[in-house]
Scaffold this motif. Structure first.
Motif, PDB file in Angstrom:
ATOM      1  N   SER A  33       3.556  -2.449  22.659  1.00  0.00           N
ATOM      2  CA  SER A  33       3.573  -2.893  21.267  1.00  0.00           C
ATOM      3  C   SER A  33       4.259  -1.889  20.357  1.00  0.00           C
ATOM      4  O   SER A  33       4.325  -0.703  20.649  1.00  0.00           O
ATOM      5  CB  SER A  33       2.137  -3.096  20.769  1.00  0.00           C
ATOM      6  N   GLU A  34       4.747  -2.418  19.231  1.00  0.00           N
ATOM      7  CA  GLU A  34       5.162  -1.576  18.115  1.00  0.00           C
ATOM      8  C   GLU A  34       4.075  -1.724  17.066  1.00  0.00           C
ATOM      9  O   GLU A  34       3.430  -2.766  16.965  1.00  0.00           O
ATOM     10  CB  GLU A  34       6.516  -2.014  17.552  1.00  0.00           C
ATOM     11  N   TYR A  35       3.894  -0.672  16.280  1.00  0.00           N
ATOM     12  CA  TYR A  35       2.795  -0.636  15.321  1.00  0.00           C
ATOM     13  C   TYR A  35       3.314  -0.530  13.896  1.00  0.00           C
ATOM     14  O   TYR A  35       4.253   0.217  13.623  1.00  0.00           O
ATOM     15  CB  TYR A  35       1.886   0.563  15.620  1.00  0.00           C
ATOM     16  N   GLN A  36       2.676  -1.280  13.017  1.00  0.00           N
ATOM     17  CA  GLN A  36       3.026  -1.243  11.599  1.00  0.00           C
ATOM     18  C   GLN A  36       1.757  -0.919  10.825  1.00  0.00           C
ATOM     19  O   GLN A  36       0.743  -1.605  10.974  1.00  0.00           O
ATOM     20  CB  GLN A  36       3.578  -2.605  11.148  1.00  0.00           C
ATOM     21  N   TRP A  37       1.817   0.124  10.008  1.00  0.00           N
ATOM     22  CA  TRP A  37       0.669   0.496   9.172  1.00  0.00           C
ATOM     23  C   TRP A  37       0.751  -0.174   7.811  1.00  0.00           C
ATOM     24  O   TRP A  37       1.839  -0.384   7.279  1.00  0.00           O
ATOM     25  CB  TRP A  37       0.618   2.015   8.989  1.00  0.00           C
ATOM     26  N   TYR A  38      -0.402  -0.501   7.275  1.00  0.00           N
ATOM     27  CA  TYR A  38      -0.519  -1.086   5.947  1.00  0.00           C
ATOM     28  C   TYR A  38      -1.487  -0.263   5.109  1.00  0.00           C
ATOM     29  O   TYR A  38      -2.472   0.261   5.631  1.00  0.00           O
ATOM     30  CB  TYR A  38      -1.072  -2.514   6.035  1.00  0.00           C
ATOM     31  N   LYS A  39      -1.184  -0.144   3.824  1.00  0.00           N
ATOM     32  CA  LYS A  39      -2.086   0.506   2.878  1.00  0.00           C
ATOM     33  C   LYS A  39      -2.379  -0.504   1.782  1.00  0.00           C
ATOM     34  O   LYS A  39      -1.455  -1.015   1.152  1.00  0.00           O
ATOM     35  CB  LYS A  39      -1.443   1.752   2.285  1.00  0.00           C
ATOM     36  N   ASN A  40      -3.671  -0.791   1.570  1.00  0.00           N
ATOM     37  CA  ASN A  40      -4.081  -1.773   0.564  1.00  0.00           C
ATOM     38  C   ASN A  40      -3.331  -3.094   0.741  1.00  0.00           C
ATOM     39  O   ASN A  40      -2.941  -3.742  -0.232  1.00  0.00           O
ATOM     40  CB  ASN A  40      -3.879  -1.216  -0.852  1.00  0.00           C
ATOM     41  N   GLY A  41      -3.113  -3.469   2.011  1.00  0.00           N
ATOM     42  CA  GLY A  41      -2.486  -4.750   2.309  1.00  0.00           C
ATOM     43  C   GLY A  41      -0.972  -4.777   2.235  1.00  0.00           C
ATOM     44  O   GLY A  41      -0.357  -5.813   2.462  1.00  0.00           O
ATOM     45  N   VAL A  42      -0.354  -3.636   1.921  1.00  0.00           N
ATOM     46  CA  VAL A  42       1.105  -3.581   1.785  1.00  0.00           C
ATOM     47  C   VAL A  42       1.693  -2.788   2.947  1.00  0.00           C
ATOM     48  O   VAL A  42       1.219  -1.698   3.263  1.00  0.00           O
ATOM     49  CB  VAL A  42       1.503  -2.903   0.449  1.00  0.00           C
ATOM     50  N   ALA A  43       2.721  -3.339   3.588  1.00  0.00           N
ATOM     51  CA  ALA A  43       3.357  -2.657   4.721  1.00  0.00           C
ATOM     52  C   ALA A  43       3.980  -1.342   4.268  1.00  0.00           C
ATOM     53  O   ALA A  43       4.669  -1.296   3.247  1.00  0.00           O
ATOM     54  CB  ALA A  43       4.429  -3.553   5.332  1.00  0.00           C
ATOM     55  N   LEU A  44       3.716  -0.270   5.014  1.00  0.00           N
ATOM     56  CA  LEU A  44       4.313   1.027   4.692  1.00  0.00           C
ATOM     57  C   LEU A  44       5.732   1.092   5.245  1.00  0.00           C
ATOM     58  O   LEU A  44       6.021   0.540   6.303  1.00  0.00           O
ATOM     59  CB  LEU A  44       3.468   2.160   5.293  1.00  0.00           C
ATOM     60  N   LEU A  45       6.590   1.795   4.532  1.00  0.00           N
ATOM     61  CA  LEU A  45       7.975   1.944   4.951  1.00  0.00           C
ATOM     62  C   LEU A  45       8.075   2.963   6.071  1.00  0.00           C
ATOM     63  O   LEU A  45       7.337   3.947   6.097  1.00  0.00           O
ATOM     64  CB  LEU A  45       8.827   2.426   3.774  1.00  0.00           C
ATOM     65  N   THR A  75      -2.347  13.558  -0.774  1.00  0.00           N
ATOM     66  CA  THR A  75      -2.672  13.681  -2.194  1.00  0.00           C
ATOM     67  C   THR A  75      -3.669  12.590  -2.539  1.00  0.00           C
ATOM     68  O   THR A  75      -3.918  11.683  -1.737  1.00  0.00           O
ATOM     69  CB  THR A  75      -1.417  13.495  -3.067  1.00  0.00           C
ATOM     70  N   LYS A  76      -4.220  12.669  -3.738  1.00  0.00           N
ATOM     71  CA  LYS A  76      -5.167  11.641  -4.183  1.00  0.00           C
ATOM     72  C   LYS A  76      -4.528  10.252  -4.150  1.00  0.00           C
ATOM     73  O   LYS A  76      -5.211   9.257  -3.967  1.00  0.00           O
ATOM     74  CB  LYS A  76      -5.666  11.961  -5.597  1.00  0.00           C
ATOM     75  N   ASN A  77      -3.193  10.221  -4.313  1.00  0.00           N
ATOM     76  CA  ASN A  77      -2.486   8.938  -4.273  1.00  0.00           C
ATOM     77  C   ASN A  77      -2.569   8.263  -2.916  1.00  0.00           C
ATOM     78  O   ASN A  77      -2.309   7.072  -2.791  1.00  0.00           O
ATOM     79  CB  ASN A  77      -1.000   9.129  -4.626  1.00  0.00           C
ATOM     80  N   ASP A  78      -2.894   9.043  -1.871  1.00  0.00           N
ATOM     81  CA  ASP A  78      -2.972   8.475  -0.524  1.00  0.00           C
ATOM     82  C   ASP A  78      -4.331   7.836  -0.242  1.00  0.00           C
ATOM     83  O   ASP A  78      -4.517   7.225   0.810  1.00  0.00           O
ATOM     84  CB  ASP A  78      -2.682   9.561   0.519  1.00  0.00           C
ATOM     85  N   THR A  79      -5.279   7.961  -1.180  1.00  0.00           N
ATOM     86  CA  THR A  79      -6.556   7.269  -1.024  1.00  0.00           C
ATOM     87  C   THR A  79      -6.289   5.770  -0.977  1.00  0.00           C
ATOM     88  O   THR A  79      -5.478   5.253  -1.749  1.00  0.00           O
ATOM     89  CB  THR A  79      -7.496   7.593  -2.210  1.00  0.00           C
ATOM     90  N   VAL A  98      -9.932  -2.952   8.630  1.00  0.00           N
ATOM     91  CA  VAL A  98      -9.517  -2.072   7.531  1.00  0.00           C
ATOM     92  C   VAL A  98     -10.475  -0.897   7.411  1.00  0.00           C
ATOM     93  O   VAL A  98     -11.692  -1.076   7.487  1.00  0.00           O
ATOM     94  CB  VAL A  98      -9.491  -2.884   6.214  1.00  0.00           C
ATOM     95  N   LYS A  99      -9.913   0.298   7.253  1.00  0.00           N
ATOM     96  CA  LYS A  99     -10.740   1.491   7.060  1.00  0.00           C
ATOM     97  C   LYS A  99     -10.272   2.228   5.809  1.00  0.00           C
ATOM     98  O   LYS A  99      -9.073   2.375   5.599  1.00  0.00           O
ATOM     99  CB  LYS A  99     -10.661   2.411   8.283  1.00  0.00           C
ATOM    100  N   ARG A 100     -11.224   2.688   5.018  1.00  0.00           N
ATOM    101  CA  ARG A 100     -10.890   3.384   3.786  1.00  0.00           C
ATOM    102  C   ARG A 100     -10.806   4.891   4.007  1.00  0.00           C
ATOM    103  O   ARG A 100     -11.658   5.472   4.646  1.00  0.00           O
ATOM    104  CB  ARG A 100     -11.939   3.084   2.717  1.00  0.00           C
ATOM    105  N   MET A 101      -9.740   5.489   3.456  1.00  0.00           N
ATOM    106  CA  MET A 101      -9.607   6.946   3.479  1.00  0.00           C
ATOM    107  C   MET A 101      -9.686   7.445   2.042  1.00  0.00           C
ATOM    108  O   MET A 101      -8.936   6.994   1.179  1.00  0.00           O
ATOM    109  CB  MET A 101      -8.270   7.378   4.093  1.00  0.00           C
ATOM    110  N   GLN A 102     -10.632   8.337   1.799  1.00  0.00           N
ATOM    111  CA  GLN A 102     -10.811   8.933   0.469  1.00  0.00           C
ATOM    112  C   GLN A 102     -10.275  10.347   0.492  1.00  0.00           C
ATOM    113  O   GLN A 102     -10.683  11.149   1.331  1.00  0.00           O
ATOM    114  CB  GLN A 102     -12.319   8.943   0.127  1.00  0.00           C
ATOM    115  N   VAL A 103      -9.344  10.623  -0.407  1.00  0.00           N
ATOM    116  CA  VAL A 103      -8.767  11.983  -0.475  1.00  0.00           C
ATOM    117  C   VAL A 103      -9.349  12.706  -1.676  1.00  0.00           C
ATOM    118  O   VAL A 103      -9.354  12.165  -2.773  1.00  0.00           O
ATOM    119  CB  VAL A 103      -7.219  11.937  -0.587  1.00  0.00           C
TER     120      VAL A 103
END
Length: 103
Positions: A33-45, A75-79, A98-103
């Motif tokens: 497989s190839e893997y695609q990460w998402y943050k808050n439902g949006v595909a990461l570049l 950074t806090k923006n990565d939360t 979905v798992k939450r990461m708190q920075v």
């Protein structure tokens, strides 16, 4: 063989400025497989060295082949809420919970 639901490793908390690696893996899919990460439902570049991802000044490196998402300095923006999706072109793609990461 279609991929199975991948296993995601996402730290629940991280200190600002540290290196954080998120991982995603499934072993049944063939071809791999190839893997695609998402943050808050949006595909990461994916950082390709040129184009929009570089212009966006990304703080992470996503490897679609290994399923890792590496933050050199978080950074806090990565939360946010992260999940990944595994696909190999056969059957339906599979997402981990979905798992939450708190920075």
């Amino acid at each position: 063989v279609a991929p199975t639901t991948p296993v995601c490793e996402v730290p629940s908390s991280a200190m600002t400025g540290t290196v954080v690696e998120l991982s995603c893996k499934e072993t049944e899919g063939s071809p791999p497989s190839e893997y695609q990460w998402y943050k808050n439902g949006v595909a990461l570049l994916e950082k390709t060295g040129t184009g929009s991802a570089r212009a966006a000044n990304l703080t992470y490196t996503m490897n679609k082949k290994s399923g890792t998402l590496l933050f050199n300095t978080v950074t806090k923006n990565d939360t946010g809420e992260y999940f990944c999706e595994a696909s190999n072109g056969i059957g339906l793609s599979q997402k981990c919970s979905v798992k939450r990461m708190q920075v």
